[in-house]
Design an enzyme around this catalytic site. Structure first.
Site, PDB file in Angstrom:
ATOM      1  N   ILE A   1     -10.496   8.618   9.183  1.00  0.00           N
ATOM      2  CA  ILE A   1     -10.388   8.507  10.644  1.00  0.00           C
ATOM      3  C   ILE A   1      -9.493   9.590  11.240  1.00  0.00           C
ATOM      4  CG2 ILE A   1      -8.459   6.846  10.711  1.00  0.00           C
ATOM      5  CD1 ILE A   1     -10.134   5.419  12.997  1.00  0.00           C
TER       6      ILE A   1
ATOM      7  N   GLY B   1      -1.617   2.691   4.672  1.00  0.00           N
ATOM      8  CA  GLY B   1      -3.031   2.713   5.048  1.00  0.00           C
ATOM      9  C   GLY B   1      -3.320   3.627   6.219  1.00  0.00           C
ATOM     10  N   VAL B   2      -4.171   3.140   7.136  1.00  0.00           N
ATOM     11  CA  VAL B   2      -4.569   3.910   8.314  1.00  0.00           C
ATOM     12  C   VAL B   2      -3.341   4.288   9.142  1.00  0.00           C
ATOM     13  CG1 VAL B   2      -5.790   3.745  10.541  1.00  0.00           C
ATOM     14  CG2 VAL B   2      -6.883   2.911   8.458  1.00  0.00           C
ATOM     15  N   ASP B   3      -2.423   3.347   9.303  1.00  0.00           N
ATOM     16  CA  ASP B   3      -1.215   3.573  10.107  1.00  0.00           C
ATOM     17  C   ASP B   3      -0.426   4.771   9.582  1.00  0.00           C
ATOM     18  OD1 ASP B   3       0.684   3.061  12.097  1.00  0.00           O
ATOM     19  OD2 ASP B   3       1.625   1.420  11.016  1.00  0.00           O
TER      20      ASP B   3
ATOM     21  N   SER C   1      -7.538  -4.785   9.990  1.00  0.00           N
ATOM     22  CA  SER C   1      -7.077  -5.936   9.182  1.00  0.00           C
ATOM     23  C   SER C   1      -7.725  -6.061   7.801  1.00  0.00           C
ATOM     24  CB  SER C   1      -7.239  -7.274   9.928  1.00  0.00           C
ATOM     25  OG  SER C   1      -6.249  -7.402  10.918  1.00  0.00           O
TER      26      SER C   1
ATOM     27  N   VAL D   1      -4.284  -4.065   3.760  1.00  0.00           N
ATOM     28  CA  VAL D   1      -3.231  -4.944   3.249  1.00  0.00           C
ATOM     29  C   VAL D   1      -3.219  -6.311   3.934  1.00  0.00           C
ATOM     30  CG1 VAL D   1      -1.733  -3.073   2.447  1.00  0.00           C
ATOM     31  CG2 VAL D   1      -1.448  -3.957   4.766  1.00  0.00           C
ATOM     32  N   TYR D   2      -3.897  -6.450   5.087  1.00  0.00           N
ATOM     33  CA  TYR D   2      -3.950  -7.755   5.755  1.00  0.00           C
ATOM     34  C   TYR D   2      -5.084  -8.622   5.222  1.00  0.00           C
ATOM     35  CZ  TYR D   2      -0.445  -6.155   9.152  1.00  0.00           C
ATOM     36  OH  TYR D   2       0.703  -5.708   9.757  1.00  0.00           O
TER      37      TYR D   2
END
Length: 169
Positions: free
Chosen positions: A11, A32-34, A122, A125-126
């Site tokens: 992304i 992750g993405v963050d 989500s 890791v969620y």
């Protein structure tokens, strides 16, 4: 009418008006993405996130909400940060996950964004099950009134891409 498209890839490599970040409530980066968005976008994103924490979101961004910052060095004008819920087999949190997509589109509309790239919120890791996350994401975007012309779901791997492709059917 909003066009929904799928892309398999990173992304942070997308060119869009807005890139959605699956953020944690601190807004200060993470995994992750963050983490990828903060690393590639550079310090300007973190600087604006810190300012948001110091003013409007002293206790962090609530789950299901969204807020925008600069996109820094990303090929986008904005990053829209949204906090997805942690999956729970014992509690239905589907509405919170749907809210991430609705709120992100609301913020995109306020900004005037026409192209928005979403990750599978989500599902990392969620631990939200991919098939269910894809269903909620696609249904929510299809049923949300927005001026956004293209919503692009950017999926990291084959499994995620295939789950979203089944929902777009």
């Amino acid at each position: 009418m909003t066009t929904l498209t799928l892309v398999q890839g990173d992304i942070t490599r997308q060119s869009a008006d807005a890139i959605v970040n699956a953020a944690n409530s601190s807004l200060l980066g993470g995994g992750g993405v963050d983490g990828a968005i903060h690393r590639r976008g550079g310090p300007a994103i973190l600087e604006e996130c810190r300012a948001l924490r110091a003013s409007r979101y002293r206790n962090g961004l609530p789950t299901g909400r969204a807020v925008a910052t600069t996109a820094g060095a990303l090929d986008a004008r904005w990053v829209i940060h949204t906090v997805g819920p942690v999956y729970s087999a014992g509690e239905d949190r589907s509405e919170l996950l749907a809210s991430c997509y609705r709120e992100s589109l609301r913020v995109a509309d306020e900004l005037g964004a026409r192209t928005v790239a979403f990750p599978a919120v989500s599902t990392g890791v969620y631990r939200w099950p991919m098939e269910d996350a894809a269903r909620i994401a696609v249904e929510t975007v299809r049923n949300t009134a927005t001026a956004v012309e293209e919503v692009r779901f950017v999926l990291f791997d084959d499994r995620a891409y295939e789950a979203f492709a089944r929902q777009l059917g």
